[in-house]
Design an enzyme around this catalytic site. Structure first.
Site: not given
Length: 485
Positions: A254, A261, A272, A333, A335
């Site tokens: 991620d 990030k 992740d 992302e 969810r």
């Protein structure tokens, strides 16, 4: 690491290393007190005293590990002490060691045996697969001296060994680098598990996801060269006990996507997919334990990368359910992929759905590394998970899903938006997920703070992936079996 049980006395064992667990409020056996000075071994928690009997006992070395007051001993006390014993055995480079307890067991023998096996296996775990100059550690054999309770303890040891190996499997997946542990790798791992364990496995690739309308997973994964996968693993069959669905977030790396990030610690974002790893581990355990339930493990696997093809803030996504999502932040992302997995789970008309995800930084701020966040729509299910968390020391803490939080996830131009802002972030993320489970009993476990540790919280953890969720799920499922019976 192998674990077994013998019926003899620890002090009669001719071992390279004998490990005696002792408390603050019970005297040591006389042959042991003769080997140390008063005050050297008080029994306080985590105190370790290594003795060399020099022929006064059959063992070459005797390690005393304090476990505190007898009245306060839990399964996790034994689990942590067993981990300390395994680690000391590794340091001393012995291949076999014996462990026993001074006094009457304060736990049922099967519970003690299970905790012994879990602590021994997990305490000796190290992820060194890619160190080319590593020295292969000697294969450890841990023997529990259980006296007259050996036969009953052996059943617990066998169970604990299966669960611990499944947890180690989950750790391996979450510790694995993103260039190896891709969505395709997870799909292939599931297929191999199916052959090995008799699971029914389905893996959908990108063309199949497009054909069937998995808009959430496709959107998150569209910026990566590593195409997404949707994975279903089934143990048992419908009608063979209640159906339980386990859904795992499988973001194999991620970056945050377009909402990228910070660079610091981005390397850790290989973890992740820890929710998915927990589902893999739990499915291995339930298959090997032959749990009499229909358990469906669902993994939503994608890689979230920034590229010319990546999904953007402002995009509208149509998920598998038909509901639309306005994307405000591409780093929210997990969810989105879970929306497809949770809606798919409804096809099984399950008695319960539990999802696990490293979903929010908000839960890390709220609970730190000591508990996962629990939210859901069914209090009985929540209570069972809380009890399982206490039994396994994989604790969960319940947060509310009050109606007031739902307003934060309403979009002016779509059915939902994928972030509700800074405040109450763990709760609003769960509110989003709740829109995709229908009326089925559902619980969401946000494991972001517990799935990865810089500094171990318990002795049977090591830096990196903890495998959180495997032991919790197996304990909960076993309780579910008991409740049905």
């Amino acid at each position: 690491m192998q674990c077994e049980v013998q019926s003899g006395s620890l002090l009669d064992a001719a071992a390279d290393l004998a490990v005696l667990l002792h408390t603050e409020d019970e005297p040591l056996p006389t042959p042991v007190t003769d080997l140390c000075e008063a005050g050297d071994a008080t029994g306080r928690w985590n105190q370790q005293t290594l003795l060399y009997p020099r022929g006064t006992l059959p063992a070459r070395r005797l390690l005393l590990i304090g476990i505190g007051k007898r009245s306060a001993i839990t399964a996790d006390t034994v689990r942590q002490a067993a981990a300390l014993a395994a680690q000391r055995a590794q340091e001393l480079k012995v291949t076999t060691y014996h462990l026993g307890y001074n006094g009457n067991l304060p736990l049922a023998p099967a519970v003690f045996g299970q905790a012994f096996a879990e602590g021994s296996v997990l305490g000796s775990y190290r992820y060194v697969r890619y160190k080319s100059d590593r020295e292969e550690p000697p294969s450890l054999n841990a023997i529990l001296q259980a006296g007259a309770d050996a036969e009953v303890a052996a059943a617990g040891v066998q169970r604990g060994h299966i669960i611990a190996r499944a947890t180690a499997f989950a750790r391996d997946l979450a510790n694995g680098p993103g260039n190896e542990v891709t969505p395709a790798f997870l799909g292939q791992t599931a297929l191999e598990m199916g052959e090995r364990l008799g699971l029914k496995v389905m893996v959908l690739d990108k063309p199949q996801l497009i054909e069937q309308g998995f808009g959430g997973i496709l959107a998150v994964g569209q910026g990566s060269a590593n195409e997404p996968r949707f994975i279903v693993m089934e143990h048992g069959a419908a009608g063979n006990g209640p159906t339980i669905c386990l859904v795992g977030k499988g973001i194999t790396f991620d970056t945050g996507g377009i909402s990228i990030k910070p660079a610091e610690k981005m390397d850790e974002m290989k973890m992740d997919m820890s929710g998915a790893a927990a589902v893999f581990g739990a499915m291995q355990a339930v298959a090997e334990l032959q749990v009499p339930l229909h358990v469906v493990g669902i993994v939503c696997a994608a890689e979230n990368m920034p590229s010319g093809a990546a999904y953007r803030p402002g995009d509208i996504i149509r998920t598998l359910s038909g509901k639309t999502v306005e994307v405000l932040n591409t780093d929210a992302e997990g969810r989105i992929v879970l929306a497809d997995g949770l809606y798919y789970a409804q096809r099984y008309q399950p008695a319960a759905i539990v999802d696990l995800a490293t979903l929010t930084g908000a839960i890390m701020v709220a609970l730190g590394p000591h508990a996962a966040g629990l939210m859901g729509n069914n209090q009985e299910l929540a209570n069972r998970l809380i009890a399982a968390g206490e039994a396994t020391a994989e604790r969960v803490w319940q947060l509310p899903l009050w109606e007031e939080y739902r307003d934060a996830m309403k979009s002016e131009i779509a059915d939902l938006k994928n972030t509700g802002g800074r405040y109450g972030g763990a709760i609003t993320a769960a509110v989003f997920l709740a829109a995709f489970v229908g009326d089925y009993p559902w619980a969401h476990l946000d494991i972001a703070g517990t799935a990865w540790v810089e500094k171990p919280v318990r002795t049977y953890q090591s830096r990196g992936a903890t495998g959180i969720g495997v032991r919790l799920l197996v304990e909960w499922l076993q309780g579910y079996v008991g409740a049905q019976g």
